[in-house]
Design a protein around this motif. Structure first.
Motif, short mmCIF file in Angstrom:
data_model
loop_
_atom_site.label_atom_id
_atom_site.label_comp_id
_atom_site.label_asym_id
_atom_site.label_seq_id
_atom_site.Cartn_x
_atom_site.Cartn_y
_atom_site.Cartn_z
N MET A 63 -6.86 0.90 1.85
CA MET A 63 -5.35 1.40 1.75
C MET A 63 -4.63 -0.10 1.45
O MET A 63 -4.86 -1.16 1.90
N ILE A 64 -3.71 -0.06 0.32
CA ILE A 64 -2.68 -1.21 -0.02
C ILE A 64 -1.19 -0.47 0.21
O ILE A 64 -0.99 0.54 0.03
N LYS A 65 -0.58 -1.57 0.77
CA LYS A 65 0.85 -1.04 1.28
C LYS A 65 1.71 -2.07 0.35
O LYS A 65 1.32 -3.58 0.02
N ASP A 108 8.91 1.34 0.35
CA ASP A 108 7.64 0.78 0.84
C ASP A 108 6.67 2.09 0.63
O ASP A 108 7.07 3.32 0.82
N ILE A 109 5.65 1.64 -0.42
CA ILE A 109 4.56 2.73 -0.64
C ILE A 109 3.24 2.46 -0.15
O ILE A 109 2.74 1.06 -0.19
N GLU A 110 2.60 3.34 0.31
CA GLU A 110 1.25 3.07 0.71
C GLU A 110 0.16 3.72 -0.61
O GLU A 110 0.63 4.90 -0.72
N LEU A 111 -0.60 2.92 -1.11
CA LEU A 111 -1.56 3.50 -1.95
C LEU A 111 -3.13 3.75 -1.34
O LEU A 111 -3.56 2.71 -0.73
N GLU A 112 -3.75 4.69 -1.64
CA GLU A 112 -5.04 4.57 -1.03
C GLU A 112 -6.04 3.86 -2.00
O GLU A 112 -7.29 3.62 -1.39
N SER A 113 -5.57 3.25 -2.73
CA SER A 113 -6.55 2.34 -3.72
C SER A 113 -7.04 1.23 -3.09
O SER A 113 -6.06 0.62 -2.30
N LYS A 146 -6.61 -4.25 -6.06
CA LYS A 146 -5.08 -4.59 -6.08
C LYS A 146 -4.60 -4.55 -7.62
O LYS A 146 -3.43 -4.24 -7.81
N ALA A 147 -5.54 -5.03 -8.61
CA ALA A 147 -4.87 -4.92 -9.92
C ALA A 147 -4.49 -3.37 -10.29
O ALA A 147 -3.53 -3.13 -10.92
N LYS A 148 -5.31 -2.42 -9.76
CA LYS A 148 -5.02 -1.13 -10.38
C LYS A 148 -3.79 -0.63 -9.53
O LYS A 148 -2.91 0.22 -10.20
N ALA A 149 -3.76 -1.11 -8.35
CA ALA A 149 -2.42 -0.63 -7.61
C ALA A 149 -1.20 -1.32 -8.14
O ALA A 149 -0.30 -0.71 -8.38
N GLU A 150 -1.10 -2.69 -8.48
CA GLU A 150 -0.21 -3.14 -9.26
C GLU A 150 0.19 -2.63 -10.53
O GLU A 150 1.36 -2.29 -10.83
N THR A 151 -0.88 -2.26 -11.17
CA THR A 151 -0.64 -1.28 -12.58
C THR A 151 0.04 -0.09 -12.44
O THR A 151 0.94 0.19 -13.08
N ASP A 152 -0.41 0.52 -11.36
CA ASP A 152 0.31 1.80 -10.80
C ASP A 152 1.62 1.88 -10.41
O ASP A 152 2.62 2.37 -10.85
N LEU A 153 2.10 0.67 -9.60
CA LEU A 153 3.16 0.41 -9.31
C LEU A 153 4.36 0.14 -10.32
O LEU A 153 5.55 0.57 -10.38
#
Length: 80
Positions: A1-3, A44-49, A52-59
């Motif tokens: 989980m990434i916040k 404030d968003i929680e991502l299940e990924s 981190k690189a994919k999370a940043e791209t998605d954000l």
């Protein structure tokens, strides 16, 4: 989980009537010396990924498509 925290603010030069209203209200409440208030939004968003690189791209895609009007707003992303 990434916040993540996404902060969206108006670009410099864009009029900010809410910021001006807040500035005036603070003065009316006796808070002297407050000047140039700018208003913004925080998500404030929680991502299940776990990636981190994919999370940043998605954000970034979320900001470009929905969270920010990139014509008049800037955004910044911070990951925990």
């Amino acid at each position: 989980m990434i916040k993540a925290r996404v902060t969206v603010t108006l670009k410099n030069g864009v009029l900010d009537p809410q910021g001006k209203a807040i500035e005036g209200a603070l003065g009316s409440l006796g808070f002297d010396g407050v000047g140039h208030v700018r208003q913004g939004k925080v998500f404030d968003i929680e991502l299940e990924s776990a990636d981190k690189a994919k999370a940043e791209t998605d954000l970034k895609a979320m900001c470009e498509k929905l969270l920010a009007n990139t014509v008049i707003e800037n955004y910044s992303i911070s990951l925990d």
